[in-house]
Write a protein that holds these residues in place. Structure first.
Motif, PDB file in Angstrom:
ATOM      1  N   VAL A 222      -0.285 -55.918 -37.527  1.00  0.00           N
ATOM      2  CA  VAL A 222      -1.155 -56.912 -37.022  1.00  0.00           C
ATOM      3  C   VAL A 222      -1.335 -56.466 -35.337  1.00  0.00           C
ATOM      4  O   VAL A 222      -0.313 -56.548 -34.753  1.00  0.00           O
ATOM      5  N   HIS A 223      -2.527 -56.746 -34.817  1.00  0.00           N
ATOM      6  CA  HIS A 223      -2.935 -56.425 -33.619  1.00  0.00           C
ATOM      7  C   HIS A 223      -2.865 -55.273 -33.145  1.00  0.00           C
ATOM      8  O   HIS A 223      -3.752 -54.298 -33.091  1.00  0.00           O
ATOM      9  N   SER A 224      -1.736 -54.504 -33.004  1.00  0.00           N
ATOM     10  CA  SER A 224      -1.595 -53.083 -32.745  1.00  0.00           C
ATOM     11  C   SER A 224      -2.298 -52.480 -31.466  1.00  0.00           C
ATOM     12  O   SER A 224      -3.113 -51.673 -31.666  1.00  0.00           O
TER      13      SER A 224
ATOM     14  N   THR B 221       3.748 -57.011 -39.953  1.00  0.00           N
ATOM     15  CA  THR B 221       4.539 -57.274 -38.776  1.00  0.00           C
ATOM     16  C   THR B 221       3.519 -57.452 -37.531  1.00  0.00           C
ATOM     17  O   THR B 221       2.643 -56.329 -37.518  1.00  0.00           O
ATOM     18  N   HIS B 222       3.751 -57.922 -36.416  1.00  0.00           N
ATOM     19  CA  HIS B 222       2.901 -58.027 -35.448  1.00  0.00           C
ATOM     20  C   HIS B 222       3.566 -56.725 -34.415  1.00  0.00           C
ATOM     21  O   HIS B 222       4.531 -56.738 -33.939  1.00  0.00           O
ATOM     22  N   ALA B 223       2.609 -55.806 -34.567  1.00  0.00           N
ATOM     23  CA  ALA B 223       2.962 -54.534 -33.875  1.00  0.00           C
ATOM     24  C   ALA B 223       2.003 -54.463 -32.314  1.00  0.00           C
ATOM     25  O   ALA B 223       0.899 -54.828 -32.596  1.00  0.00           O
TER      26      ALA B 223
ATOM     27  N   THR C 130      -6.408 -61.485 -43.122  1.00  0.00           N
ATOM     28  CA  THR C 130      -5.182 -60.648 -43.529  1.00  0.00           C
ATOM     29  C   THR C 130      -3.951 -61.489 -42.689  1.00  0.00           C
ATOM     30  O   THR C 130      -2.684 -60.655 -42.547  1.00  0.00           O
ATOM     31  N   HIS C 131      -4.242 -62.354 -41.797  1.00  0.00           N
ATOM     32  CA  HIS C 131      -3.101 -62.668 -40.867  1.00  0.00           C
ATOM     33  C   HIS C 131      -3.506 -64.099 -40.315  1.00  0.00           C
ATOM     34  O   HIS C 131      -4.385 -64.181 -39.249  1.00  0.00           O
ATOM     35  N   ARG C 132      -3.084 -65.052 -40.743  1.00  0.00           N
ATOM     36  CA  ARG C 132      -3.389 -66.531 -40.630  1.00  0.00           C
ATOM     37  C   ARG C 132      -2.046 -67.336 -40.642  1.00  0.00           C
ATOM     38  O   ARG C 132      -1.380 -67.401 -41.593  1.00  0.00           O
ATOM     39  N   HIS C 133      -1.712 -67.981 -39.287  1.00  0.00           N
ATOM     40  CA  HIS C 133      -0.501 -68.864 -39.339  1.00  0.00           C
ATOM     41  C   HIS C 133      -0.932 -70.079 -39.720  1.00  0.00           C
ATOM     42  O   HIS C 133      -1.121 -71.174 -38.932  1.00  0.00           O
ATOM     43  N   LEU C 134      -1.134 -70.679 -41.142  1.00  0.00           N
ATOM     44  CA  LEU C 134      -1.816 -71.784 -41.459  1.00  0.00           C
ATOM     45  C   LEU C 134      -0.952 -72.761 -41.016  1.00  0.00           C
ATOM     46  O   LEU C 134      -1.729 -73.823 -40.913  1.00  0.00           O
TER      47      LEU C 134
ATOM     48  N   MET D  91      -7.727 -64.140 -37.982  1.00  0.00           N
ATOM     49  CA  MET D  91      -8.147 -65.244 -37.143  1.00  0.00           C
ATOM     50  C   MET D  91      -6.699 -65.670 -36.354  1.00  0.00           C
ATOM     51  O   MET D  91      -6.931 -66.322 -35.420  1.00  0.00           O
ATOM     52  N   ASP D  92      -5.500 -65.130 -36.842  1.00  0.00           N
ATOM     53  CA  ASP D  92      -4.265 -65.478 -36.321  1.00  0.00           C
ATOM     54  C   ASP D  92      -3.845 -67.052 -36.347  1.00  0.00           C
ATOM     55  O   ASP D  92      -3.004 -67.257 -37.303  1.00  0.00           O
ATOM     56  N   THR D  93      -4.358 -67.884 -35.541  1.00  0.00           N
ATOM     57  CA  THR D  93      -3.935 -69.105 -35.456  1.00  0.00           C
ATOM     58  C   THR D  93      -5.133 -70.149 -34.970  1.00  0.00           C
ATOM     59  O   THR D  93      -5.520 -69.825 -33.983  1.00  0.00           O
TER      60      THR D  93
HETATM   61 ZN   LIG Z   1       0.069 -63.747 -35.351  1.00  0.00          ZN
END
Ligand SMILES: [Zn+2]
Length: 467
Positions: free
Chosen positions: A228-230, A199-201, A50-54, A279-281
């Motif tokens: 994201v993260h929280s 949103t990165h929270a 649900t969150h990947r900076h491809l 996985m983020d990046t």
């Molecule tokens: Zn990110």
């Protein structure tokens, strides 16, 4: 894993067109059905990231030793604006292909390098050229969200993209906590367009409780919002997320290494907040959800042991189970994306997004006694034998189907060559090899001579000093 998380042994799964048509032992199937032998393997729902900076995949591994600060300096301040549309295309293409190869059938492309509509079109072109399911989370770290969401070009682009089963749409931006709440206009655009915000929270040093409070006070926290993260929020913020029905995308490898805060499953599950994994990046970490599941289960348990030990207690029963993290990697993602009715589990009527883990050449793939435990702690991306997306076989016998990997490689190489030239060799090396802070080896009361052992070639002592 079916809807009730049962493990069904000796069952067949029949896919017809894009759907799962039947599940059962020794199914009768229509003539001409392609049969894939799954004996000795595990069939699981396609995993969902649900969150990947491809777009950052073209710089794979470059930032392995970065902190979050170094990442921000490199991408946000110094070099992110160097990426051309074709570089976004190259990263997206590689990351999208990599996702399928690893059994990740749906990926949210948290695409915050979209400086222009041409960048966005390049991102979409790459995603559409790969037979996976994607969500473009449109973002732009080079401008304020109110600005870039407010342009007629952005509106036209968003309208053009709406309502596609294989390519969803979100708006991606962060909330700084500025009391003026400059992000308000961007939230209004998202509401007008009826598009979720991600949103990165709760990112230590970047976003905090103020952002959550502003979102809540203005009515922008919804069940479709993905936080994201929280990882560094107060109880009050977790209450606000839980009460408004949003979900948290946990990127454990990222949080452990970059420093957003301790991977937060231990606290968000206590608040009953739904979890998905990401996985983020891969500029830093791996890009597969086997790693995410393993890291998340381990981090959660490590936190529990630490908490017990500080009180002099011992954990005798683990609260978080392998089964739960497999659920997060599949149904958790489906729920976060509002797709729980047709993705996330192996059930009749759902989309045929399926992964077969099977590897006859791996001594780690037998005996297969505990399927959930095996998926989390034994299996890895190399064990992904077959992948179906929307009923279509996209990987079979450990090989991607219809993907020209040589062409992907050539495109990525051109981007790497260009970026390396733009940075210059010195900056390139400096970016990849950040300074190591001075560290002293602690005094050891059991050492009573100056001699520390000359154990390595060249006379290096164990504390790194030359003897
Ligand atoms: Zn990110």
């Amino acid at each position: 894993m079916d809807g009730r998380r049962r493990v069904l042994t000796d069952h067949d799964v029949l896919a017809v067109d894009d759907r799962i048509a039947a599940i059962g032992p020794a199914l009768a199937v229509p003539e001409g059905t392609v049969e894939i032998d799954a004996a000795g393997g595990v069939v699981l729902p396609g995993m969902i990231d649900t969150h990947r900076h491809l777009w950052q995949t073209a710089m794979r591994g470059y930032g392995a030793d970065w902190t979050l600060t170094q990442y921000f300096v490199w991408y946000y301040l110094e070099w992110g604006k160097t990426f051309r549309p074709r570089d976004v295309h190259a990263g997206n293409l590689l990351g999208a292909v990599e996702a399928l190869d690893a059994g990740v059938t749906t990926t949210v492309d948290w695409s915050h390098g979209l400086r222009t509509i041409e960048h966005a079109e390049a991102a979409v072109d790459a995603l559409r050229s790969v037979p996976g399911r994607f969500v473009l989370a449109y973002g732009n770290i080079q401008d304020s969200p109110a600005n870039w969401t407010g342009t007629p070009e952005f509106r036209a682009f968003a309208d053009h993209l709406a309502g596609d089963d294989m390519l969803g749409f979100q708006i991606a931006f962060d909330v700084t906590g500025d009391p003026e709440f400059p992000e308000k206009a961007a939230f209004e655009v998202a509401r007008d367009l009826d598009v979720p915000v991600t949103t990165h929270a709760g990112v230590w040093g970047a976003t905090n409780d103020d952002g959550i409070r502003l979102m809540h006070d203005h009515g922008f926290m919804t069940p479709r919002t993905v936080y994201v993260h929280s990882a560094s929020l107060s109880t009050d913020s977790y209450h606000r997320i839980a009460a408004t029905g949003g979900s948290v995308s946990v990127s454990t490898e990222s949080e452990q290494s970059a420093g957003q805060g301790y991977p937060p499953t231990w606290v968000i599950r206590a608040h009953g907040i739904p979890v998905s994994l990401s996985m983020d990046t891969s500029v830093w970490w791996s890009g597969d959800l086997f790693s995410a599941m393993r890291a998340t289960l381990s981090a959660d348990r490590a936190r529990e042991h630490m908490a017990a030990h500080t009180k002099g207690d011992t954990v005798t029963h683990s609260a978080l189970r392998a089964e739960q993290v497999v659920e997060w990697a599949t149904m958790g993602g489906a729920r976060a994306l509002g797709r729980e009715s047709d993705l996330g589990s192996v059930e009749v009527g759902k989309k045929a997004d399926l992964v077969l883990i099977r590897n006859e050449h791996s001594p780690a793939m037998f005996p297969l006694l505990n399927p959930y435990g095996h998926v989390v702690f034994q299996a890895q991306r190399g064990d992904v034998d077959t992948v179906l997306v929307n009923g279509r076989i996209v990987k079979r016998d450990h090989k991607l189907v219809g993907v020209d990997l040589a062409a992907v490689r050539a495109e990525v190489e051109r981007t790497v060559e260009y970026l390396r030239a733009e940075l210059g060799e010195q900056e390139w090396q400096k970016g990849m090899n950040p300074d190591v802070p001075a560290a002293e080896v602690l005094d050891n009361p059991y050492t009573y001579t100056e001699y520390r052992g000359d154990t390595r070639p060249g006379g290096q002592s164990s504390d790194g000093r030359t003897q």
